[in-house]
Structures are given as C-alpha cells and as structure tokens.
Design a protein around this motif. Structure first.
Motif, mmCIF file in Angstrom:
data_model
loop_
_atom_site.group_PDB
_atom_site.id
_atom_site.type_symbol
_atom_site.label_atom_id
_atom_site.label_comp_id
_atom_site.label_asym_id
_atom_site.label_seq_id
_atom_site.Cartn_x
_atom_site.Cartn_y
_atom_site.Cartn_z
ATOM 1 N N SER A 26 0.806 -1.218 0.000
ATOM 2 C CA SER A 26 0.000 0.000 0.000
ATOM 3 C C SER A 26 0.838 1.267 0.000
ATOM 4 O O SER A 26 0.299 2.352 -0.049
ATOM 5 C CB SER A 26 -0.919 0.006 1.223
ATOM 6 N N PHE A 28 2.476 2.568 -2.256
ATOM 7 C CA PHE A 28 2.529 3.250 -3.549
ATOM 8 C C PHE A 28 1.691 4.523 -3.560
ATOM 9 O O PHE A 28 2.150 5.579 -3.960
ATOM 10 C CB PHE A 28 2.059 2.295 -4.649
ATOM 11 N N SER A 29 0.452 4.441 -3.127
ATOM 12 C CA SER A 29 -0.479 5.547 -3.329
ATOM 13 C C SER A 29 -0.127 6.797 -2.540
ATOM 14 O O SER A 29 -0.594 7.881 -2.867
ATOM 15 C CB SER A 29 -1.899 5.090 -2.989
ATOM 16 N N ASN A 72 -2.690 4.858 -9.690
ATOM 17 C CA ASN A 72 -2.690 4.447 -8.291
ATOM 18 C C ASN A 72 -3.540 3.194 -8.065
ATOM 19 O O ASN A 72 -3.246 2.398 -7.178
ATOM 20 C CB ASN A 72 -3.179 5.582 -7.401
ATOM 21 N N ASN A 75 -1.273 0.428 -8.804
ATOM 22 C CA ASN A 75 0.050 0.504 -8.161
ATOM 23 C C ASN A 75 1.175 0.502 -9.199
ATOM 24 O O ASN A 75 2.202 -0.159 -9.029
ATOM 25 C CB ASN A 75 0.250 -0.667 -7.191
#
Length: 121
Positions: A26, A28-29, A72, A75
């Motif tokens: 998680s 990435f966002s 997003n 990813n």
C-alpha cells in the motif's frame, strides 16, 4: 514492498519505449515515485518523478522527450520515452522520490530488478 520494472529493450535512435513498474503493497499511493537510470560506470540518477497527486518533474536531459505517469489503482508508474538517444542507454529502475518529486527520498525502499534500455545509433 517489491518493485518490478519492465518494458525495456533494444531500439534505434529516435524510437520509443514505454516502461512500467508495479509496486506491491500500500505504500505506492501515498508516495512520490521516480524513475532512475544507471549507465555502466555511472551513478544512479533520477530522470523523472511524480507526486501522489500527479505533479511531475524531469531531469533536463529528458525534458520534452520522457513522460512519467501513474495509475494508483494499479500501483503502477510508467515512463513513456520518445525520441530516444544513445545516451539514454542504461538500466532503468523505479523507486520512491521525495515528496515534491524533486529528488531522491531520505530513504529508498528495496531496489527491484531494473530493466535494460539500449539505444543504437
């Protein structure tokens, strides 16, 4: 977190390639992401970065030719490379960037396997 870059290859000068990098986890966002490259005998340099909100920044050497983008939901961060030059030949990696997408982060996450881009003259 794992990073997996793909899309490299051999292309003639003036050609195009699109690189992709998928990040697991998680992280990435909420992070700015960047594409880095390393030519033989050279340091690894940031060539393009994008904030979580989509603000982009480019090294002068690729400005106007490369475009970074991100999805997003997937990813994934992309690097569209046009008008490629022999001096773009390098291994390309993705990783995080600082919050303003203006440089490297204080601490990188683990580097994944890069993707080789070779531009012939």
């Amino acid at each position: 977190v794992q990073l997996q870059a793909s899309g490299g290859g051999l292309v003639q000068a003036g050609g195009s390639l699109r690189l992709s990098c998928v990040a697991s986890g998680s992280i990435f966002s909420i992070n700015a992401m960047g594409w880095y490259r390393q030519a033989p005998g050279s340091q690894r340099d940031l060539v393009a970065a994008i904030t979580s909100g989509g603000y982009t920044n480019y090294a002068d050497s690729v400005k106007g030719r490369f475009t970074i983008s991100r999805d997003n939901a997937k990813n994934t961060v992309y690097l569209q490379m046009n008008s490629l030059k022999p001096e773009d030949t390098a291994v390309y990696y993705c990783n995080t960037a600082n919050g303003r997408a203006q440089g490297p982060p204080l601490k990188f996450i683990s580097w994944g396997q890069g993707t080789q881009v070779t531009v012939s003259s």
